[in-house]
Design a protein around this motif. Structure first.
Motif, mmCIF file in Angstrom:
data_model
loop_
_atom_site.group_PDB
_atom_site.id
_atom_site.type_symbol
_atom_site.label_atom_id
_atom_site.label_comp_id
_atom_site.label_asym_id
_atom_site.label_seq_id
_atom_site.Cartn_x
_atom_site.Cartn_y
_atom_site.Cartn_z
ATOM 1 N N TYR A 93 19.264 10.982 -0.522
ATOM 2 C CA TYR A 93 18.117 9.932 -0.209
ATOM 3 C C TYR A 93 17.247 9.950 0.810
ATOM 4 N N ASP A 94 17.658 10.715 1.341
ATOM 5 C CA ASP A 94 16.506 10.991 2.319
ATOM 6 C C ASP A 94 15.810 12.015 2.247
ATOM 7 N N ARG A 95 15.807 12.766 1.709
ATOM 8 C CA ARG A 95 14.624 13.731 0.974
ATOM 9 C C ARG A 95 14.314 13.629 -0.058
ATOM 10 N N GLY A 96 14.036 12.254 -0.950
ATOM 11 C CA GLY A 96 13.314 11.142 -1.851
ATOM 12 C C GLY A 96 14.152 11.902 -2.885
ATOM 13 N N LEU A 97 15.259 11.979 -3.250
ATOM 14 C CA LEU A 97 16.020 12.331 -4.685
ATOM 15 C C LEU A 97 16.956 11.211 -4.897
ATOM 16 N N PRO A 130 5.357 14.558 -0.725
ATOM 17 C CA PRO A 130 6.490 15.281 -0.890
ATOM 18 C C PRO A 130 7.124 16.076 0.943
ATOM 19 N N GLN A 131 6.642 16.359 2.078
ATOM 20 C CA GLN A 131 7.045 16.384 3.019
ATOM 21 C C GLN A 131 9.074 16.328 3.201
ATOM 22 N N ARG A 132 8.489 15.477 3.297
ATOM 23 C CA ARG A 132 10.653 14.632 3.087
ATOM 24 C C ARG A 132 11.208 15.653 2.577
ATOM 25 N N LEU A 133 10.868 15.673 1.064
ATOM 26 C CA LEU A 133 11.777 17.003 0.254
ATOM 27 C C LEU A 133 12.523 18.295 1.260
ATOM 28 N N PRO A 172 1.206 -1.164 -0.326
ATOM 29 C CA PRO A 172 -0.119 -0.076 -0.015
ATOM 30 C C PRO A 172 0.702 1.163 0.222
ATOM 31 N N GLY A 173 1.519 1.660 0.815
ATOM 32 C CA GLY A 173 2.511 2.438 0.408
ATOM 33 C C GLY A 173 3.389 3.006 -0.911
ATOM 34 N N ILE A 174 3.326 2.492 -1.427
ATOM 35 C CA ILE A 174 3.609 2.036 -2.860
ATOM 36 C C ILE A 174 2.633 3.669 -3.908
ATOM 37 N N LYS A 175 0.415 4.044 -2.932
ATOM 38 C CA LYS A 175 0.634 4.836 -3.665
ATOM 39 C C LYS A 175 0.220 6.082 -2.606
ATOM 40 N N ASP A 176 0.904 5.840 -1.609
ATOM 41 C CA ASP A 176 0.180 7.162 0.212
ATOM 42 C C ASP A 176 1.797 7.913 0.220
ATOM 43 N N GLY A 177 2.870 8.082 -0.787
ATOM 44 C CA GLY A 177 3.588 8.585 -0.655
ATOM 45 C C GLY A 177 4.941 8.145 0.373
ATOM 46 N N THR A 178 4.298 7.441 0.820
ATOM 47 C CA THR A 178 5.603 6.397 1.523
ATOM 48 C C THR A 178 6.841 6.163 0.922
ATOM 49 N N ILE A 179 6.556 5.237 -0.095
ATOM 50 C CA ILE A 179 7.108 4.774 -0.842
ATOM 51 C C ILE A 179 8.157 5.825 -1.818
ATOM 52 N N ARG A 180 9.150 6.106 -2.332
ATOM 53 C CA ARG A 180 9.869 7.394 -3.170
ATOM 54 C C ARG A 180 10.170 7.009 -3.723
ATOM 55 N N THR A 181 11.575 5.863 -3.089
ATOM 56 C CA THR A 181 12.915 5.465 -4.101
ATOM 57 C C THR A 181 12.868 4.355 -4.134
ATOM 58 N N ALA A 182 13.121 3.661 -5.653
ATOM 59 C CA ALA A 182 13.350 2.358 -5.855
ATOM 60 C C ALA A 182 14.843 2.818 -6.868
ATOM 61 N N ILE A 183 14.981 0.846 -6.689
ATOM 62 C CA ILE A 183 16.131 0.660 -7.541
ATOM 63 C C ILE A 183 15.928 -0.535 -8.646
ATOM 64 N N ASP A 184 15.799 -1.073 -10.013
ATOM 65 C CA ASP A 184 15.339 -1.830 -11.028
ATOM 66 C C ASP A 184 16.548 -2.568 -11.295
#
Length: 597
Positions: A489-493, A402-405, A188-200
Motif C-alpha cells: 500500500y505504501d507503494r501505491g498499490l 508515481p514516484q512512490r512506486l 486538491p490532492g486528488i489531482k496532483d498524485g498525493t492520493i493514490r489508493t482509496a476504498i469505497d
C-alpha cells in the motif's frame, strides 16, 4: 486376620506373589487377544488409506511429485455464481447482529465442492477494457434487480443483450464525473498524485471507483454478497477492482494506515451506532492525513431531510453526533460543500495522547492490540493510534504517485529480512521477470487481460512491473506469511490478506490472469493443492490465463490437476534457464453446462 488384641497379622508376602503373577499373565494374554482383534482392523484401514494415496500421488525417482490423471465433474447449474465463504444458502445459520451473517463463513472441509463451477447459460467472453467500463453482457451477470429498482438513479440500464452503465448513483443521478469533480475541488490532492489508493464502502456498481481510474487513483470497491444486486460482480465484469466484504464484527482484511482516501455515498452504514465502531475500522485502515468522504444522510440535512423520510431535528441530531464521534477519534472537518463532507484523519500525535485519559471515549488501543492483524480479527472498540516511530507513513510524508512506486517504503524494515536493499533487489528482479513473461504470454499488455491477481506477493513487485499496461492487480498476502501488505500500500498499490486454504472473497469468473510464485512449495503443507487449483478455476474467467512459477518438484503434479480442470498448460524454462524451477503457462477453456456433463 487379627490378634486377639485387635492388631492385624503382618501380610504374608509369599502367599500374594503367585496369585499376582497369574493375574498378570492372564491380563496380558487377554490384552494381546483383544489387540489382535481390533488392531488387525485398524491396520487394514490404514493400509487401505496409504495404498490409495500412494496409488494416486507418487514421488518419482526424478524427484518430482506425480499424480494419476483426474477429471473433475461439473457442478450443478445452480452453482454458477457460487461464493463458498459468503453463500446465501448458509446465511440462516448465522446471527443477524450487525449483519454478521454477511461476513465470511466458509463451509467445513467435508462440504467442499470438488467440481467445476459452470458459466451461466449464454455466457460470452467479457467486453474488453475500456469499453467494458460502460457496458457488459447481460448473460454474464443476469441480474436486473438494480435496473428495475434504481432506474431513476441511472446506475445501469438494460438494452437488448447488454447492460449499460451511465455513471449514475443514489447521490449522483446526473453522473459520477460531476460528483468527483466537486470532490476534487474539495480535496486538491486528488489531482496532483498525493492520493493514490482509496476504498469505497457500499460501492453500488463501482462507478465512483471507475471514474477515479482516469484520475490515477486505484479504488478497492467493497460490498457484501447479496441475492440480487450483484454489486461486486458488476464491478469486476466492468474491469474495476472490487472485493466482497462488509464492515460488521470483523476487521476488514487490510493493514492499518493503508488507504489514502475512504468514501461512502449513502452506503447505509449506521456510522453512529454501536459506539461508532464502524468509524473506528475506517480510522484504522486510513493512513494519517488521509481523507474520509461522506455524501448522503446526514450531510446537507438542511436541504435534503424531506427526501429521507425523517425530520430535520433527527437529522440535525445525527449530524452533531457524527461530528462529535469523528472529533473524538482525531478526525477534523476538512471541507464541505453541497452534499459532500470531507474529514481528515489527524497525523499530529497530540490528539492521540488525549485518548490516554481513562475517561475518554473511544479509548486509545493498548500496546497489545496488533494494528495490522486483520484476518478473522474482531473489530476493537478503541482507536488505533499512529506509531510515532514512522515518519513517512502519513500522507503528506509520502512521495507522490508515481514516484512512490519504486521508492523503498519505511515499513519494509518491519518485515523479517526486509531492508531498502532487499526491496530494490526485488523491484529489479520483477522487471527482468516481466520481460520474460511477456515473451511467454504475449497477451499481457493487450485488452485480453484486465483483472489480474498476484496470489502470493511479497512487496508487489509483479504488480509494479505491470503499471504501464491497461490492467490492475489485486496483491494477495497470505495471512500466514510475513506481513508485507503495508509495503504494497505504501507503494501505491492495492491488495488484501487471505488464506488460500479457503475460498477467496469474489464471484466466479472475475479474473483474467492469476499469478503464483512458489506458492505450492510454501503452502502445500497447509493447503491441499487440489482445492487451491479448483478455487483458481472458480475465479478465473473462461479463456483466462494462469502463470504458475514453481519448483520442478510440483510442476508436473499441478499440470496434471489443471488438465483435469479442462485447462491447457505448457511448461517453460525460467528467464535463467534453471532446472530447479519451471513456469507453467495455462489457459482455462470456455465450456458450457449440459445435463450430460
Amino acid at each position: 486376620m487379627k490378634h486377639k488384641d485387635g492388631k492385624p497379622f503382618p501380610p504374608d508376602k509369599s502367599s500374594r506373589t503367585v496369585p499376582m503373577a497369574i493375574l498378570f499373565f492372564v491380563l496380558c494374554g487377554f490384552s494381546f487377544y483383544l489387540g489382535g482383534i481390533f488392531c488387525s482392523e485398524k491396520d487394514k484401514y490404514v493400509a487401505d488409506d496409504i495404498t490409495e494415496a500412494v496409488d494416486t500421488t507418487q514421488e518419482m525417482a526424478t524427484g518430482t511429485l506425480q499424480t494419476k490423471a483426474v477429471t473433475f465433474p461439473v457442478c450443478s447449474i445452480e452453482y454458477q455464481d457460487y461464493t463458498p465463504c459468503t453463500d446465501p444458502r448458509r446465511w440462516k445459520k448465522y446471527s443477524l447482529h450487525r449483519l454478521s451473517f454477511l461476513e465470511r463463513h466458509c463451509p467445513p472441509i467435508f462440504e467442499r465442492k470438488e467440481c467445476l463451477v459452470p458459466p451461466p447459460d449464454g455466457y460470452k467472453s467479457p467486453i474488453r477494457w475500456p469499453k467494458s467500463r460502460d457496458e457488459c453482457w447481460y448473460r454474464n451477470v443476469p441480474y436486473d434487480w438494480i435496473n428495475k429498482q434504481k432506474s431513476n438513479q441511472h446506475w445501469l440500464r438494460k438494452e437488448g443483450e447488454k447492460f449499460f452503465f451511465p455513471g449514475g448513483g443514489t447521490m449522483f443521478p446526473n453522473g459520477v464525473s460531476a460528483y468527483v469533480d466537486l470532490m476534487q475541488d474539495l480535496i486538491p490532492g486528488i489531482k496532483d498524485g498525493t492520493i493514490r489508493t482509496a476504498i469505497d464502502t457500499g460501492c453500488g456498481v463501482a462507478s465512483w471507483g471507475g471514474d477515479l481510474l482516469d484520475r490515477g487513483i486505484l479504488t478497492v470497491s467493497l460490498a457484501p454478497r447479496d441475492n440480487h444486486e450483484a454489486q461486486v460482480q458488476f464491478a469486476l465484469e466492468r474491469g474495476i477492482p472490487a472485493i466482497l466484504g462488509i464492515i460488521s464484527t470483523q476487521r476488514l482484511p487490510f493493514p492499518s494506515n493503508s488507504f489514502d482516501m475512504a468514501h461512502c455515498s449513502r452506503c447505509l452504514i449506521p456510522w453512529t451506532e454501536f459506539g461508532g465502531i464502524y468509524l473506528l475500522e475506517v480510522h484504522r485502515i486510513l493512513r494519517p492525513g488521509g481523507f474520509w468522504v461522506l455524501s448522503g444522510p446526514p450531510v446537507n440535512y438542511e436541504h435534503r431531510w424531506r427526501g429521507w423520510n425523517t425530520t430535520i431535528e433527527d437529522q440535525r441530531s445525527d449530524y452533531e453526533k457524527l461530528q462529535e464521534l469523528l472529533t473524538s477519534m482525531c478526525f477534523k472537518l476538512y471541507n464541505k460543500k453541497d452534499d459532500i463532507a470531507v474529514w481528515q484523519k489527524l497525523s499530529d500525535n497530540s490528539c492521540y495522547k488525549k485518548l490516554e485519559n481513562p475517561d475518554s471515549y473511544p479509548p486509545k488501543c493498548d500496546d497489545g492490540t496488533e494494528p495490522d492483524s486483520a484476518w478473522y480479527t474482531p473489530i476493537r472498540p478503541c482507536v488505533v493510534s499512529p506509531n510515532p516511530k514512522y515518519k513517512k507513513v502519513a500522507l503528506k510524508s509520502l512521495l507522490k504517485w508515481p514516484q512512490r512506486l519504486h521508492a523503498a517504503p519505511e515499513r519494509v524494515s518491519d518485515v523479517r529480512g526486509g531492508s531498502d536493499g532487499a526491496f530494490n533487489h526485488d523491484d529489479s528482479k520483477w522487471k527482468t521477470r516481466m520481460k520474460h513473461y511477456n515473451k511467454l504470454l504475449p497477451a499481457i499488455g493487450t485488452d485480453k487481460i484486465r483483472n489480474v491477481m498476484d496470489m502470493n506477493t511479497l512487496y508487489g513487485g509483479f504488480a509494479a512491473a505491470l503499471t504501464d499496461y491497461p490492467l490492475w492487480v489485486m496483491n494477495v498476502v497470505s495471512s500466514y506469511a510475513a506481513n508485507t501488505l503495508p509495503v504494497v500500500y505504501d507503494r501505491g498499490l492495492i491488495g488484501t490478506y487471505h488464506d488460500w486454504c479457503e475460498a477467496f472473497s469474489t464471484y466466479p469468473r472475475t479474473y483474467d490472469l492469476l499469478h503464483l510464485d512458489g506458492f505450492f512449495t510454501a503452502e502445500s503443507h497447509r493447503c491441499e493443492a487440489k482445492y487451491v487449483l479448483l478455487e483458481m478455476d472458480r475465479i478465473l474467467r473462461p479463456n483466462g490465463y494462469a502463470i504458475i512459477r514453481e519448483s520442478s518438484y510440483f510442476v508436473d503434479y499441478v499440470a496434471t490437476i489443471a488438465k483435469g480442470m479442462r485447462w491447457g498448460c505448457r511448461k517453460e524454462d525460467t528467464e535463467y534457464g534453471s532446472g530447479k524451477e519451471k513456469i507453467l503457462i495455462c489457459q482455462k477453456k470456455l465450456w458450457y453446462y449440459s445435463k450430460q456433463s
